[in-house]
Enzyme design. Structure first.
Site, short mmCIF file in Angstrom:
data_model
loop_
_atom_site.label_atom_id
_atom_site.label_comp_id
_atom_site.label_asym_id
_atom_site.label_seq_id
_atom_site.Cartn_x
_atom_site.Cartn_y
_atom_site.Cartn_z
N ARG A 154 5.90 -5.81 13.30
CA ARG A 154 6.73 -5.86 12.08
C ARG A 154 8.09 -5.17 12.26
NH1 ARG A 154 2.07 -4.01 10.37
NH2 ARG A 154 0.70 -5.55 9.44
N ASP A 174 5.50 -8.84 24.26
CA ASP A 174 4.36 -8.40 23.45
C ASP A 174 3.16 -9.27 23.81
OD1 ASP A 174 2.45 -7.80 21.53
OD2 ASP A 174 3.95 -7.32 20.03
N CYS A 242 12.28 4.63 18.88
CA CYS A 242 11.89 5.19 17.57
C CYS A 242 10.41 4.93 17.33
CB CYS A 242 12.72 4.56 16.44
SG CYS A 242 14.46 4.95 16.50
N ARG A 244 7.16 5.91 19.73
CA ARG A 244 6.26 7.01 20.04
C ARG A 244 6.70 7.69 21.33
NH1 ARG A 244 4.85 7.96 16.27
NH2 ARG A 244 2.81 7.60 15.50
N GLU A 273 6.68 17.39 20.96
CA GLU A 273 7.41 17.65 19.71
C GLU A 273 6.90 18.94 19.08
OE1 GLU A 273 7.12 14.17 17.22
OE2 GLU A 273 8.10 12.90 18.70
N HIS A 291 12.12 12.86 14.98
CA HIS A 291 10.99 12.03 14.51
C HIS A 291 11.11 11.75 13.00
CE1 HIS A 291 6.51 10.97 15.41
NE2 HIS A 291 6.99 10.19 14.46
N GLY A 293 11.82 8.56 11.73
CA GLY A 293 11.77 7.12 11.46
C GLY A 293 11.28 6.78 10.06
N ALA A 294 10.23 7.47 9.63
CA ALA A 294 9.64 7.16 8.32
C ALA A 294 10.11 8.13 7.25
CB ALA A 294 8.12 7.21 8.44
C1 MLT Z 1 4.45 6.76 12.15
O1 MLT Z 1 3.67 6.52 13.08
O2 MLT Z 1 4.55 5.98 11.17
C2 MLT Z 1 5.27 8.02 12.14
O3 MLT Z 1 5.01 8.75 13.29
C3 MLT Z 1 5.05 8.77 10.89
C4 MLT Z 1 5.40 10.23 10.92
O4 MLT Z 1 6.55 10.57 10.76
O5 MLT Z 1 4.51 11.06 11.11
#
Ligand code: MLT
Length: 325
Positions: A154, A174, A242, A244, A273, A291, A293-294
């Site tokens: 996605r 992929d 962005c 892992r 981290e 970290h 991203g979210a």
């Molecule tokens: C994720 O996998 O969606 C992110 O690592 C979430 C986070 O910030 O922990």
């Protein structure tokens, strides 16, 4: 009603929803030692983000004679910090929130790509130091270049759509994706990951961290990258991750930045981290974020609501919609 440990934070509205349903929510981060000492065994559920690692010994310490933890919620996408086989053996359902952060991670990735090619972070740093580096900071356009996406789920599809609108040609690797998804999006899907590195001056990582993808971006593959865009511009090579930490080999990345094989590298995620003191931070052509991203209001709100709904379903005897085991 259930007792739920939330160890890495959760949106306030989600906590309110759970409390309205009669559940007790305890917002508390536990150290590795506390987790190994059984800190979770008085809970029925635990909700984590990336900071808490639910390893085999931690999971085994989270069970008691009455049962202990029966629900593990990963407020996010990646589940590499949970030993899912051990959770399954011990009747713990594992759920994540796979859709809620897509827009946020897509936007951060595009931000890093633009920052890389237009020296936004370097320009800001130099400006603060009192240097007007207008002449030194000639960048390159994303338009007319090839973007290679490692993983085409996605988030990668969202990044590809935006990048196409900026004039990029999209290639992807992929092995788990039905090829039709790529062809519908006018994306060239490769069965050999090396082909993506050989063809693309820009690479963005969007796969899970597994044994197979650990250090997938390594010295040999960085050496394959072409330096010259399909439009003939000597734009150099650029890497963004962005997804892992651990998918990009950080030592190889630093060497490639030092040798000029890489023109820029941008990481939101790191092998260790918090990445304070990481050696990449000393390189001028590296820029990073912690970290995040979210980490938007919208994503955290959606993640909290999705997680709360799954907890409510689980304790009502229903299977949560994103159960992974
Ligand atoms: C994720 O996998 O969606 C992110 O690592 C979430 C986070 O910030 O922990």
């Amino acid at each position: 009603m259930a007792r739920i440990a939330v160890t890495d934070g959760m949106d306030e509205n989600a906590v309110n929803i759970l409390e309205k349903y009669g559940h007790e929510v305890v917002l508390k981060h536990y150290s590795k030692e506390e987790l190994l000492g059984g800190a979770l065994c008085d809970y029925d559920a635990v909700v984590i983000r990336s900071a808490t690692k639910l390893t085999k010994p931690v999971l085994l310490a989270s069970i008691n004679e009455k049962g202990g933890v029966s629900f593990i919620g990963r407020a996010g996408v990646g589940v590499d910090n949970i030993d899912i086989p051990v959770a399954t053996e011990n009747n713990m359902v594992v759920c994540n929130t796979p859709r809620s952060s897509t827009h946020s991670v897509v936007e951060l990735t595009i931000g890093h790509l633009l920052t890389s090619c237009r020296h936004i972070a370097t320009g800001d740093r130099l400006l603060r130091e009192g240097t007007w580096a207008k002449k030194q900071l000639k960048g390159s356009e994303l338009s007319g270049k090839r973007l290679g996406l490692i993983g085409y789920g996605r988030i990668a599809q969202g990044v590809g759509n935006v990048a196409q609108s900026l004039g990029m040609e999209i290639h992807a690797y992929d092995p788990y994706l039905p090829p039709k998804i790529a062809s519908n999006n006018n994306v060239t899907l490769h069965s050999d990951v090396n082909a993506v590195f050989s063809m693309c001056t820009h690479i963005s990582v969007h796969c899970n961290l597994t044994d197979e993808t650990h250090h997938l971006v390594n010295e040999d593959r960085l050496n394959l990258m072409p330096q010259i865009g399909v439009d003939g511009t000597h734009c150099g090579n650029h890497i963004v991750n962005c997804a892992r930490g651990g998918i990009v080999d950080e030592d190889a990345t630093l060497s490639a930045l030092e040798s000029g094989k890489l023109t820029s590298a941008a990481l939101d995620v790191f092998e260790t981290e918090p990445a304070i003191g990481n050696q990449l931070l000393n390189h001028q052509n590296f820029h990073g974020t912690p970290h995040i991203g979210a980490a938007t209001m919208e994503a955290q709100s959606r993640i909290g609501q999705e997680m709360a709904a799954q907890l409510i379903d689980h304790f009502n005897g229903q299977r949560p919609h994103s159960a992974l085991n």
